[in-house]
Write an enzyme that holds these catalytic residues in place. Structure first.
Site, PDB file in Angstrom:
ATOM      1  N   LYS A 249       0.855  -1.189   0.000  1.00 45.70           N
ATOM      2  CA  LYS A 249       0.000   0.000   0.000  1.00 45.70           C
ATOM      3  C   LYS A 249       0.891   1.240   0.000  1.00 45.70           C
ATOM      4  O   LYS A 249       1.722   1.421   0.878  1.00 45.70           O
ATOM      5  CB  LYS A 249      -0.924   0.020   1.225  1.00 45.70           C
ATOM      6  CG  LYS A 249      -1.747   1.311   1.354  1.00 45.70           C
ATOM      7  CD  LYS A 249      -2.776   1.258   2.494  1.00 45.70           C
ATOM      8  CE  LYS A 249      -3.403   2.630   2.725  1.00 45.70           C
ATOM      9  NZ  LYS A 249      -4.358   2.653   3.841  1.00 45.70           N
ATOM     10  N   ASP A 254      -2.488  10.080   3.876  1.00 44.13           N
ATOM     11  CA  ASP A 254      -3.915   9.785   3.929  1.00 44.13           C
ATOM     12  C   ASP A 254      -4.629  10.799   4.817  1.00 44.13           C
ATOM     13  O   ASP A 254      -4.602  10.708   6.033  1.00 44.13           O
ATOM     14  CB  ASP A 254      -4.115   8.356   4.475  1.00 44.13           C
ATOM     15  CG  ASP A 254      -5.587   7.978   4.540  1.00 44.13           C
ATOM     16  OD1 ASP A 254      -6.419   8.693   3.929  1.00 44.13           O
ATOM     17  OD2 ASP A 254      -5.908   6.953   5.181  1.00 44.13           O
ATOM     18  N   LYS A 261     -10.254  12.792   8.043  1.00 43.23           N
ATOM     19  CA  LYS A 261      -9.876  12.290   9.374  1.00 43.23           C
ATOM     20  C   LYS A 261      -9.904  13.452  10.362  1.00 43.23           C
ATOM     21  O   LYS A 261      -9.444  14.550  10.039  1.00 43.23           O
ATOM     22  CB  LYS A 261      -8.459  11.718   9.321  1.00 43.23           C
ATOM     23  CG  LYS A 261      -8.352  10.379   8.619  1.00 43.23           C
ATOM     24  CD  LYS A 261      -6.938   9.837   8.700  1.00 43.23           C
ATOM     25  CE  LYS A 261      -6.792   8.537   7.947  1.00 43.23           C
ATOM     26  NZ  LYS A 261      -7.591   7.428   8.500  1.00 43.23           N
ATOM     27  N   ASP A 329     -12.258   7.523   3.148  1.00 41.68           N
ATOM     28  CA  ASP A 329     -11.118   7.165   3.996  1.00 41.68           C
ATOM     29  C   ASP A 329     -10.794   5.666   3.899  1.00 41.68           C
ATOM     30  O   ASP A 329      -9.750   5.226   4.370  1.00 41.68           O
ATOM     31  CB  ASP A 329     -11.424   7.556   5.456  1.00 41.68           C
ATOM     32  CG  ASP A 329     -10.163   7.640   6.304  1.00 41.68           C
ATOM     33  OD1 ASP A 329      -9.053   7.617   5.729  1.00 41.68           O
ATOM     34  OD2 ASP A 329     -10.294   7.727   7.542  1.00 41.68           O
ATOM     35  N   ARG A 333      -7.855   0.083   0.238  1.00 44.76           N
ATOM     36  CA  ARG A 333      -8.393  -1.107  -0.433  1.00 44.76           C
ATOM     37  C   ARG A 333      -8.709  -0.828  -1.909  1.00 44.76           C
ATOM     38  O   ARG A 333      -8.696  -1.746  -2.726  1.00 44.76           O
ATOM     39  CB  ARG A 333      -9.611  -1.635   0.337  1.00 44.76           C
ATOM     40  CG  ARG A 333     -10.795  -0.735   0.368  1.00 44.76           C
ATOM     41  CD  ARG A 333     -11.786  -1.081   1.472  1.00 44.76           C
ATOM     42  NE  ARG A 333     -11.300  -0.703   2.802  1.00 44.76           N
ATOM     43  CZ  ARG A 333     -11.962  -0.923   3.940  1.00 44.76           C
ATOM     44  NH1 ARG A 333     -13.127  -1.543   3.923  1.00 44.76           N
ATOM     45  NH2 ARG A 333     -11.456  -0.535   5.089  1.00 44.76           N
TER      46      ARG A 333
END
Ligand code: BES
Ligand code: MG
Ligand code: ZN
Length: 473
Positions: A249, A254, A261, A329, A333
């Site tokens: 990953k 992020d 977040k 968020d 995946r």
């Protein structure tokens, strides 16, 4: 550069000597000193409890001017893990050049086994990330290991592993403004060039090519960023036969996207999986393991602007499956889904992905245990066996039909990218499993808790993956 070499016992030296000593045994350093040292212990001035370091000046009684007695606790309780604790204070702070008496530190463990653990521990604990500090230590450690046999090949292998772990830690510790997708691609290109191996090649794909390949789940994560995506594809083919795909990953940062977040500190570490697979590649190539691997990294950050992905959006992954976005968020995946498809397109028969994927795995297993998922019991057991060898903790986690059903429960698309709080780590794994084709073996390591601690990046699972790849299974 830290140096570690084999030092012949017969060679006389004035360098400081590190010697291990057990609680329940007489201390054996040198017959000229032993009774004095034992007396110090009797008086309570010296401890041989596990992890203690005692400095002793020898004043000409033996050639070594200083002895460091390292406490190892009770011999009966001594094990491979205690070697790590025992050796953790052997750093450049004891002296820039040291000798280590291996037999005294290995207890009942074979010297061949102990030496690798000691070298990896030394390299790990002598790591500093001080590149942005005005005051940095210039001290570099040089260690001679005194052993009864020639262990230079094992020392070399462990040194390669230790250095790769620290390179991985460096990549993860770099903040986003010094480590964008472009920077990571540059690092990978340099790594491949430095490895200078004719069985090794790298391709870095830019946005237009990624679009042409239909990697729209990966692109969806990138679409709110001003920085372009990079797809890194490295091939190492020293033998004939199938490839193992190592997928990391590579979320360079992020923020959560529009599902922002509330606290995003430390999210520079969301590319730890990518850093780890590059570290694994380095160890595999430098130690010349006879195994074919491909490293695949979808590198991007997850940020917001007027183009960013929105909750409720529906996107189409490389394999045609549609995904309803419940949370922007849950982005890792999405990038991994396309990376898995890409790996299978390039004929990887076994897939291992490493990802800082879920907060849920941290809640379940904490900071020292990596969550392990997969679709093949034998592979899961082989990875656990490798982790026991490398002394890194892995714990098998379930993917069951209930969570698979939830991942498939969208009313408007084939899959949901988030299914809520329950079974969060398994839900992410079940989502990834949707992108693994029939007959392909797959393992997924969720390192969200283990990759980055208060003290910084750890390089977690690199050594486990190396040992898994090295084992004949
Ligand atoms: N990068 C995070 C996971 C993470 C959490 C890594 C803590 C390291 C430390 C990931 O992209 C994420 O945000 N996951 C969400 C998923 C949720 C929205 C379904 C999470 O775990 O909260
Ligand atoms: Mg996220
Ligand atoms: Zn993430």
């Amino acid at each position: 550069m830290l140096q570690i070499y084999c030092h012949p016992r017969a060679k006389i030296s004035s360098l400081p000597l590190v010697v291990g000593a057990f609680n329940d045994e007489a201390i054996k350093v040198d017959s000229h000193l032993d009774s004095d040292i034992d007396n110090l212990r009797k008086k309570g001035y010296l401890s041989t409890d596990l992890g203690t370091v005692n400095k002793i000046y020898t004043f000409g009684k033996i050639p070594n001017e200083i002895i460091y007695v390292i406490g190892l606790g009770k011999r009966s309780e001594y094990n491979r893990k205690n070697i790590i604790t025992g050796c953790q204070k052997i750093t450049f702070e004891l002296g820039e050049e040291l000798l280590i008496d291996l037999p005294s530190l290995s207890g009942n463990i074979s010297e061949k086994e102990a030496v690798g653990i000691i070298v990896e521990t030394l390299v790990y604990n002598n790591y500093r990330f001080d590149q942005y500090l005005k005051e940095k230590s210039e001290k570099e450690l040089k260690v001679g290991i005194i052993a009864d046999e020639d262990l230079s090949a094992l020392i070399k292998e462990a040194l390669i592993i230790g250095v790769a772990v620290n390179n991985t830690r460096d990549l993860v510790n770099q903040p986003y403004n010094h480590m964008t997708a472009e920077d990571l691609a540059g690092y990978a290109q340099e790594l491949v060039a430095n490895l200078n191996n004719s069985d090794l090649s790298i391709e870095v794909y830019e946005k237009e090519e990624i679009e042409r390949m239909g990697m729209n789940a990966f692109l969806a994560v990138n679409q709110g960023s001003t920085a372009g995506p990079k797809l890194l594809h490295i091939k190492y083919q020293p033998v004939s036969g199938p490839f193992v795909g190592l997928i990391g990953k590579g979320l360079m940062y992020d923020t959560g996207g529009y599902s922002l977040k509330s606290s995003m500190n430390t999210m520079k570490s969301d590319m730890a999986g990518a850093a780890t697979v590059l570290g694994v590649l380095e160890t595999v190539v430098k130690n010349a393991l006879p195994i074919n691997i491909q490293v695949i990294i979808c590198a991007t950050d997850n940020r917001i602007n007027g183009h960013a992905l929105l909750p409720d959006d529906i996107i189409t992954a490389m394999n045609g499956k549609t995904i309803e976005i419940l949370s922007t968020d849950a982005e890792g995946r999405l990038t991994l889904a396309d990376a898995l498809c890409f790996a299978q397109k390039y004929k990887c028969k076994k897939l291992i992905d490493i990802a800082t994927l879920t907060g849920a795995v941290v809640v379940a297993l904490g900071e020292d245990v990596t969550g392990l998922f997969g679709n093949d019991e034998k592979e899961i057991q082989a990875m656990i066996a490798a982790s026991q060898e490398s002394l890194e903790e892995l714990w098998p986690m379930p993917i069951n039909d209930a969570i698979r059903k939830k991942v498939r429960s969208s009313k408007v698309a084939d899959l949901k990218n988030s299914t809520g709080r329950n079974m969060g780590a398994s839900s992410a794994a079940a989502f990834l499993e949707e992108f693994v084709e029939e007959g392909i073996k797959w393992l997924h390591l969720d390192i969200a808790g283990t990759a980055y601690h208060d003290a910084g990046a750890t390089g977690a699972v690199l050594r486990t993956i190396y040992r898994y790849l090295k084992s004949p299974y």
